[in-house]
Design an enzyme around this catalytic site. Structure first.
Site, PDB file in Angstrom:
ATOM      1  N   GLY A  10       1.390  -0.838  -0.044  1.00 24.60           N
ATOM      2  CA  GLY A  10       0.264  -0.002  -0.102  1.00 24.60           C
ATOM      3  C   GLY A  10       0.730   1.025   0.113  1.00 24.60           C
ATOM      4  O   GLY A  10       1.913   1.151   0.060  1.00 24.60           O
ATOM      5  N   HIS A  50      12.647  10.785  -2.284  1.00 27.24           N
ATOM      6  CA  HIS A  50      13.387  10.040  -2.398  1.00 27.24           C
ATOM      7  C   HIS A  50      14.606  10.260  -2.926  1.00 27.24           C
ATOM      8  O   HIS A  50      15.306   9.273  -2.628  1.00 27.24           O
ATOM      9  CB  HIS A  50      12.440   8.992  -3.833  1.00 27.24           C
ATOM     10  CG  HIS A  50      11.111   8.359  -3.385  1.00 27.24           C
ATOM     11  ND1 HIS A  50      11.433   7.364  -3.887  1.00 27.24           N
ATOM     12  CD2 HIS A  50      10.180   8.865  -2.813  1.00 27.24           C
ATOM     13  CE1 HIS A  50       9.982   6.325  -3.481  1.00 27.24           C
ATOM     14  NE2 HIS A  50       9.214   7.884  -2.697  1.00 27.24           N
TER      15      HIS A  50
END
EC number: 2.7.1.156
Length: 168
Positions: A10, A50
């Site tokens: 998820g 990221h």
């Protein structure tokens, strides 16, 4: 060393962190094949998060549509991380590209890869049924694409609360 790994789960389940660690364990430099596009402030912030986690051991390749080209360009040059398949699928669908043909092309190419490939993808069909047709089509397409890649993968990992659970 040919190896294909799919890491799914998820939103905010820890998929990318798990994938980054696994990819780096397979060698350096590692190639980060990024499928995200920064269309708004939220996505820009996610991309920046990221990027901040990755160090000099990563070479980044932007491939919002051409994952196949990025895989071809990096094969034999170290492990690759494709993050993520669901963003790639979004780009294909919103651009009116044939996602089925692209997904089947990717699936067929995996056994021919000489360097390892780690894929990140979201499990989007585990919650409420979306109210609009595009969201339902995306949910169904993501489930299909995940199944195709999982069928070819040597390993499938399901991420839950930052923990990897081996499925295959």
């Amino acid at each position: 060393m040919h190896k294909t790994i799919l890491i799914t789960g998820g939103a905010r389940s820890g998929k990318s962190r798990i994938a980054e660690g696994m990819t780096l364990q397979m060698g350096q430099p590692a190639h980060y094949i990024a499928t995200a596009e920064a269309w708004d402030d939220e996505m820009r912030a996610r991309i920046a998060e990221h990027q901040a986690r990755r160090g000099p051991e990563w070479i980044t390749h932007a491939a919002p549509l051409d994952v196949m080209g990025a895989l071809a360009a990096t094969d034999g040059k170290g492990p690759r991380l494709v993050d993520c398949l669901t963003l790639w699928l979004t780009n294909l669908m919103l651009g009116n590209h044939d996602w089925r043909a692209a997904g089947q092309e990717l699936r067929a190419a995996l056994p021919r890869q000489s360097s390892p490939v780690v894929f990140v993808s979201n499990e989007v069909g585990m919650g409420i049924v979306p109210e609009n047709a595009l969201a339902r089509a995306f949910r169904d397409a993501a489930g299909t694409l995940n199944q195709w890649i999982a069928a070819e993968a040597d390993e499938v990992i399901f991420a839950v609360s930052g923990l990897p659970m081996k499925v295959k």
